[in-house]
Design a protein around this motif. Structure first.
Motif, PDB file in Angstrom:
ATOM      1  N   PRO A  21       0.726  -1.390   0.055  1.00  0.00           N
ATOM      2  CA  PRO A  21       0.176   0.225  -0.015  1.00  0.00           C
ATOM      3  C   PRO A  21       1.079   0.792  -0.173  1.00  0.00           C
ATOM      4  O   PRO A  21       1.825   1.446   0.309  1.00  0.00           O
ATOM      5  CB  PRO A  21      -0.072  -0.285   1.544  1.00  0.00           C
ATOM      6  CG  PRO A  21      -0.128  -0.942   2.070  1.00  0.00           C
ATOM      7  CD  PRO A  21       1.100  -1.877   1.076  1.00  0.00           C
ATOM      8  N   VAL A  28      -9.878   6.475   0.238  1.00  0.00           N
ATOM      9  CA  VAL A  28     -10.532   4.961  -0.441  1.00  0.00           C
ATOM     10  C   VAL A  28     -10.083   4.785  -1.350  1.00  0.00           C
ATOM     11  O   VAL A  28      -9.280   2.926  -1.713  1.00  0.00           O
ATOM     12  CB  VAL A  28     -11.074   5.155   0.083  1.00  0.00           C
ATOM     13  CG1 VAL A  28     -12.306   5.653   1.240  1.00  0.00           C
ATOM     14  CG2 VAL A  28     -12.656   5.775  -1.293  1.00  0.00           C
ATOM     15  N   TRP A  30      -6.835   3.964  -2.513  1.00  0.00           N
ATOM     16  CA  TRP A  30      -5.826   3.222  -2.672  1.00  0.00           C
ATOM     17  C   TRP A  30      -5.627   1.377  -2.037  1.00  0.00           C
ATOM     18  O   TRP A  30      -5.327   0.575  -2.054  1.00  0.00           O
ATOM     19  CB  TRP A  30      -4.659   4.028  -0.865  1.00  0.00           C
ATOM     20  CG  TRP A  30      -3.647   5.039  -1.816  1.00  0.00           C
ATOM     21  CD1 TRP A  30      -4.249   6.177  -1.306  1.00  0.00           C
ATOM     22  CD2 TRP A  30      -3.198   5.408  -3.064  1.00  0.00           C
ATOM     23  NE1 TRP A  30      -3.512   7.165  -2.283  1.00  0.00           N
ATOM     24  CE2 TRP A  30      -3.243   6.368  -3.260  1.00  0.00           C
ATOM     25  CE3 TRP A  30      -2.636   4.281  -4.286  1.00  0.00           C
ATOM     26  CZ2 TRP A  30      -2.224   7.224  -4.283  1.00  0.00           C
ATOM     27  CZ3 TRP A  30      -1.905   5.095  -5.038  1.00  0.00           C
ATOM     28  CH2 TRP A  30      -1.417   5.783  -4.768  1.00  0.00           C
ATOM     29  N   ASN A  31      -7.095   1.063  -1.504  1.00  0.00           N
ATOM     30  CA  ASN A  31      -7.828   0.096  -1.780  1.00  0.00           C
ATOM     31  C   ASN A  31      -7.246  -1.142  -2.980  1.00  0.00           C
ATOM     32  O   ASN A  31      -7.672  -2.179  -2.926  1.00  0.00           O
ATOM     33  CB  ASN A  31      -9.211  -0.300  -1.561  1.00  0.00           C
ATOM     34  CG  ASN A  31      -8.959   0.523   0.011  1.00  0.00           C
ATOM     35  OD1 ASN A  31      -8.589   0.036   0.786  1.00  0.00           O
ATOM     36  ND2 ASN A  31     -10.368   1.322   1.176  1.00  0.00           N
ATOM     37  N   TRP A  32      -7.643   0.038  -3.857  1.00  0.00           N
ATOM     38  CA  TRP A  32      -7.277  -1.329  -5.507  1.00  0.00           C
ATOM     39  C   TRP A  32      -5.573  -0.447  -6.248  1.00  0.00           C
ATOM     40  O   TRP A  32      -5.887  -0.960  -7.484  1.00  0.00           O
ATOM     41  CB  TRP A  32      -8.762  -0.209  -6.327  1.00  0.00           C
ATOM     42  CG  TRP A  32     -10.530  -0.674  -5.846  1.00  0.00           C
ATOM     43  CD1 TRP A  32     -10.480  -1.403  -6.515  1.00  0.00           C
ATOM     44  CD2 TRP A  32     -10.588  -0.030  -5.121  1.00  0.00           C
ATOM     45  NE1 TRP A  32     -11.504  -2.525  -5.604  1.00  0.00           N
ATOM     46  CE2 TRP A  32     -11.803  -0.955  -5.101  1.00  0.00           C
ATOM     47  CE3 TRP A  32     -10.778   0.668  -4.501  1.00  0.00           C
ATOM     48  CZ2 TRP A  32     -13.251  -0.926  -4.086  1.00  0.00           C
ATOM     49  CZ3 TRP A  32     -12.058   1.511  -3.361  1.00  0.00           C
ATOM     50  CH2 TRP A  32     -12.885   0.269  -3.524  1.00  0.00           C
ATOM     51  N   GLY A  34      -1.305  -0.310  -5.749  1.00  0.00           N
ATOM     52  CA  GLY A  34      -0.359   0.153  -4.623  1.00  0.00           C
ATOM     53  C   GLY A  34       0.418  -0.372  -5.728  1.00  0.00           C
ATOM     54  O   GLY A  34       0.367   0.396  -6.745  1.00  0.00           O
ATOM     55  N   LYS A  48      -4.383  -3.102  -9.574  1.00  0.00           N
ATOM     56  CA  LYS A  48      -4.811  -4.314  -8.519  1.00  0.00           C
ATOM     57  C   LYS A  48      -5.622  -4.928  -9.647  1.00  0.00           C
ATOM     58  O   LYS A  48      -5.869  -6.605  -8.894  1.00  0.00           O
ATOM     59  CB  LYS A  48      -5.147  -4.191  -7.216  1.00  0.00           C
ATOM     60  CG  LYS A  48      -4.267  -3.533  -5.738  1.00  0.00           C
ATOM     61  CD  LYS A  48      -4.569  -3.777  -4.332  1.00  0.00           C
ATOM     62  CE  LYS A  48      -3.755  -3.120  -3.406  1.00  0.00           C
ATOM     63  NZ  LYS A  48      -4.402  -3.079  -2.775  1.00  0.00           N
ATOM     64  N   GLU A  75     -15.303  -1.525  -9.413  1.00  0.00           N
ATOM     65  CA  GLU A  75     -15.008  -1.167  -8.860  1.00  0.00           C
ATOM     66  C   GLU A  75     -15.049   0.289  -8.430  1.00  0.00           C
ATOM     67  O   GLU A  75     -14.698   0.755  -7.658  1.00  0.00           O
ATOM     68  CB  GLU A  75     -13.440  -1.970  -8.728  1.00  0.00           C
ATOM     69  CG  GLU A  75     -12.956  -2.994  -8.747  1.00  0.00           C
ATOM     70  CD  GLU A  75     -13.359  -4.005  -9.820  1.00  0.00           C
ATOM     71  OE1 GLU A  75     -14.430  -3.545 -10.957  1.00  0.00           O
ATOM     72  OE2 GLU A  75     -13.645  -5.463  -9.966  1.00  0.00           O
ATOM     73  N   GLU A  78     -17.584   0.670  -6.458  1.00  0.00           N
ATOM     74  CA  GLU A  78     -17.777   0.362  -4.280  1.00  0.00           C
ATOM     75  C   GLU A  78     -16.280   1.776  -3.961  1.00  0.00           C
ATOM     76  O   GLU A  78     -16.637   1.563  -2.855  1.00  0.00           O
ATOM     77  CB  GLU A  78     -16.765  -1.000  -4.921  1.00  0.00           C
ATOM     78  CG  GLU A  78     -17.317  -2.223  -4.836  1.00  0.00           C
ATOM     79  CD  GLU A  78     -16.885  -3.681  -5.136  1.00  0.00           C
ATOM     80  OE1 GLU A  78     -15.118  -2.976  -5.047  1.00  0.00           O
ATOM     81  OE2 GLU A  78     -16.657  -4.191  -5.366  1.00  0.00           O
ATOM     82  N   ALA A  79     -15.626   1.896  -5.038  1.00  0.00           N
ATOM     83  CA  ALA A  79     -14.937   2.937  -4.193  1.00  0.00           C
ATOM     84  C   ALA A  79     -15.194   4.325  -4.355  1.00  0.00           C
ATOM     85  O   ALA A  79     -15.228   4.863  -3.435  1.00  0.00           O
ATOM     86  CB  ALA A  79     -13.963   3.350  -6.047  1.00  0.00           C
ATOM     87  N   ALA A  82     -17.038   3.873  -1.035  1.00  0.00           N
ATOM     88  CA  ALA A  82     -16.320   3.968   0.177  1.00  0.00           C
ATOM     89  C   ALA A  82     -16.744   5.949   0.404  1.00  0.00           C
ATOM     90  O   ALA A  82     -16.073   5.832   1.824  1.00  0.00           O
ATOM     91  CB  ALA A  82     -15.634   3.465  -0.499  1.00  0.00           C
TER      92      ALA A  82
END
Length: 315
Positions: A21, A28, A30-32, A34, A48, A75, A78-79, A82
């Protein structure tokens, strides 16, 4: 329209590596995304999902959201959810708390004095008694307006009792507590020494003091003033001898374990220790005082100055 960077037309999809990460990343998004672990500077952002390298200059995350929107619809949704959720939580946590009025019961409790059997009332009362004893202030202090004002300001629910309560109950209880603690400390002494002296108060009332000195289990020198007792009898050697015997007995101290007792050079004190057959050690301060007095009487100023110089060097 955002652009997705694909250097030399290649992707990282074929390279199965574990992405780390972003350091200090709070978004948020950065959940997808890296970075390779080898990318210590974290300059090449990798998706990712598709393992493509995506441009994100200066830490700007807008291009990363565009990449999800254009390439990974699920995705991206979802982002977005979030991001909205995180924004709502942040605004709620930063909101100013609402002020609430005290309930009727809380208001009543705040104005009710402590019960005298409660722990809080007892703790405050004992602390005041300890203050009187430790700092040796007159008991009358607790009835003075300034002291009462301080106590009321510190805790308005505490009702300060009168000086009779302290003199007849609190202070005697405190004395008993301290005496028991000292008794336990000196009960099994293998050896001890002592000092004693007769003196008069400002109102010319006679007293006799007794202090013992001993080495504890940790090899530390300790001193305990056991008593300062009213001593109105004639100060003869025999009466002083009996008074000292009774004092040691009252504290459970064995005379056989008394190494020596330091006193002044008064004839009655010397005689008292002779009667009790105790080893006497003359007080250095008293002898020095007498010596300087005799020199002054003989007008030997030169010798007095020399003695003072020696003492200055010693201390």
């Amino acid at each position: 329209m955002s652009e997705v960077s694909e250097p030399d037309g290649e992707t990282e999809a074929a390279v199965e590596v574990t992405l780390v990460p972003k350091r200090g990343g709070t978004s948020v998004i950065w959940n997808w995304f890296g970075f390779k672990s080898s990318d210590t500077e974290q300059t090449s952002v990798i998706c990712k999902v598709c393992r493509r390298v995506v441009t994100a200059r200066g830490g700007n995350t807008s291009n990363l959201f565009h990449h999800l929107k254009n390439t990974h619809a699920r995705e991206y949704e979802e982002a977005t959810r979030a991001k909205t959720s995180a924004s709502g939580t942040s605004s709620t946590s930063g909101a100013r708390p609402k002020t609430t009025q005290l309930s009727l019961q809380a208001s009543f409790t705040a104005a009710t004095p402590y019960d005298k059997s409660s722990k809080k009332w007892k703790d405050i009362t004992r602390a005041i008694a300890l203050y009187i004893a430790k700092d040796m202030v007159p008991i009358q202090t607790i009835e003075r307006d300034g002291f009462r004002h301080v106590v009321h300001t510190l805790d308005s629910r505490y009702e300060l009792p009168g000086r009779k309560f302290f003199s007849q109950k609190c202070l005697p209880e405190l004395y008993t507590e301290v005496r028991d603690r000292v008794m336990n400390e000196i009960r099994h002494l293998a050896a001890y020494s002592a000092t004693t002296d007769l003196w008069s108060s400002r109102t010319t009332e006679p007293y006799i003091s007794l202090t013992i000195h001993f080495i504890d289990d940790d090899w530390k020198l300790r001193s305990r003033c056991l008593q300062t007792a009213f001593f109105p009898e004639d100060h003869t050697g025999a009466i002083i001898a009996l008074g000292l015997k009774n004092a040691l007995s009252a504290w459970g101290l064995d005379e056989a374990r008394l190494v020596c007792m330091t006193t002044d050079s008064g004839a009655n004190m010397v005689r008292a220790l002779e009667i009790n057959k105790w080893t006497r050690l003359a007080c250095f301060g008293h002898r020095l005082h007498n010596a300087i007095g005799k020199l002054h009487f003989l007008n030997l100023t030169f010798y007095i100055q020399k003695i003072c110089q020696v003492l200055f060097c010693l201390y």
